[in-house]
Design a protein around this motif. Structure first.
Motif, PDB file in Angstrom:
ATOM      1  N   ARG A   1      -7.152 -22.608 -26.079  1.00 61.79           N
ATOM      2  CA  ARG A   1      -6.021 -21.677 -26.126  1.00 61.79           C
ATOM      3  C   ARG A   1      -4.706 -22.410 -25.842  1.00 61.79           C
ATOM      4  O   ARG A   1      -3.719 -22.226 -26.558  1.00 61.79           O
ATOM      5  CB  ARG A   1      -6.239 -20.553 -25.123  1.00 61.79           C
ATOM      6  N   GLU A   2      -4.683 -23.244 -24.824  1.00 64.11           N
ATOM      7  CA  GLU A   2      -3.469 -23.990 -24.484  1.00 64.11           C
ATOM      8  C   GLU A   2      -3.072 -24.947 -25.604  1.00 64.11           C
ATOM      9  O   GLU A   2      -1.885 -25.134 -25.868  1.00 64.11           O
ATOM     10  CB  GLU A   2      -3.666 -24.744 -23.177  1.00 64.11           C
TER      11      GLU A   2
ATOM     12  N   ILE B   1     -12.650 -22.481 -23.263  1.00 66.67           N
ATOM     13  CA  ILE B   1     -11.782 -21.665 -24.123  1.00 66.67           C
ATOM     14  C   ILE B   1     -10.322 -21.767 -23.714  1.00 66.67           C
ATOM     15  O   ILE B   1      -9.426 -21.763 -24.570  1.00 66.67           O
ATOM     16  CB  ILE B   1     -12.263 -20.189 -24.158  1.00 66.67           C
ATOM     17  N   GLU B   2     -10.038 -21.876 -22.436  1.00 69.76           N
ATOM     18  CA  GLU B   2      -8.638 -21.968 -21.993  1.00 69.76           C
ATOM     19  C   GLU B   2      -8.001 -23.272 -22.480  1.00 69.76           C
ATOM     20  O   GLU B   2      -6.823 -23.294 -22.827  1.00 69.76           O
ATOM     21  CB  GLU B   2      -8.545 -21.858 -20.471  1.00 69.76           C
TER      22      GLU B   2
ATOM     23  N   ILE C   1      -3.641 -24.487 -28.842  1.00 72.95           N
ATOM     24  CA  ILE C   1      -3.068 -23.656 -29.906  1.00 72.95           C
ATOM     25  C   ILE C   1      -1.629 -23.293 -29.559  1.00 72.95           C
ATOM     26  O   ILE C   1      -0.728 -23.388 -30.409  1.00 72.95           O
ATOM     27  CB  ILE C   1      -3.928 -22.393 -30.133  1.00 72.95           C
ATOM     28  N   TYR C   2      -1.383 -22.894 -28.327  1.00 69.42           N
ATOM     29  CA  TYR C   2      -0.022 -22.554 -27.908  1.00 69.42           C
ATOM     30  C   TYR C   2       0.907 -23.761 -28.035  1.00 69.42           C
ATOM     31  O   TYR C   2       2.040 -23.642 -28.487  1.00 69.42           O
ATOM     32  CB  TYR C   2      -0.005 -22.064 -26.458  1.00 69.42           C
TER      33      TYR C   2
ATOM     34  N   VAL D   1       0.405 -15.513 -31.612  1.00 74.05           N
ATOM     35  CA  VAL D   1      -1.006 -15.790 -31.383  1.00 74.05           C
ATOM     36  C   VAL D   1      -1.593 -14.622 -30.619  1.00 74.05           C
ATOM     37  O   VAL D   1      -1.056 -14.219 -29.583  1.00 74.05           O
ATOM     38  CB  VAL D   1      -1.179 -17.107 -30.579  1.00 74.05           C
TER      39      VAL D   1
END
Length: 82
Positions: free
Chosen positions: A22-23, A18-19, A25-26, A81
């Motif tokens: 997430r990264e 998941i991280e 998406i950022y 986000v």
């Protein structure tokens, strides 16, 4: 079987942590907000395909310029986000 051998239900391999997602998406949002074409390009695999309905459908490499042109028309942008 180790985690590298696991397959998702769609057969595309194990889901990334998941991280990692997430990264990504950022990074995608940062690239759009800063009009950074190189950073946006780095968010996609070379053979990625984008399907955004009437906005754009085609290879990711073509989306980069469409996104830069579109976002460049705005005085400022900010992706939130959460």
């Amino acid at each position: 079987m180790n985690s590298d051998d696991a397959q998702s239900p769609n057969g595309m391999g194990a889901a990334p942590p998941i991280e990692t997602v997430r990264e990504l998406i950022y990074r995608y949002c940062r690239a759009l907000d800063r009009l950074d074409a190189a950073l946006l390009r780095a968010c996609f695999h070379d053979d990625a395909r984008i399907e955004m309905g009437p906005i754009y459908t085609g290879p990711a490499r073509g989306f980069i310029q469409v996104a830069m042109d579109f976002m460049g028309q705005m005085a400022a942008t900010r992706h939130l986000v959460g």
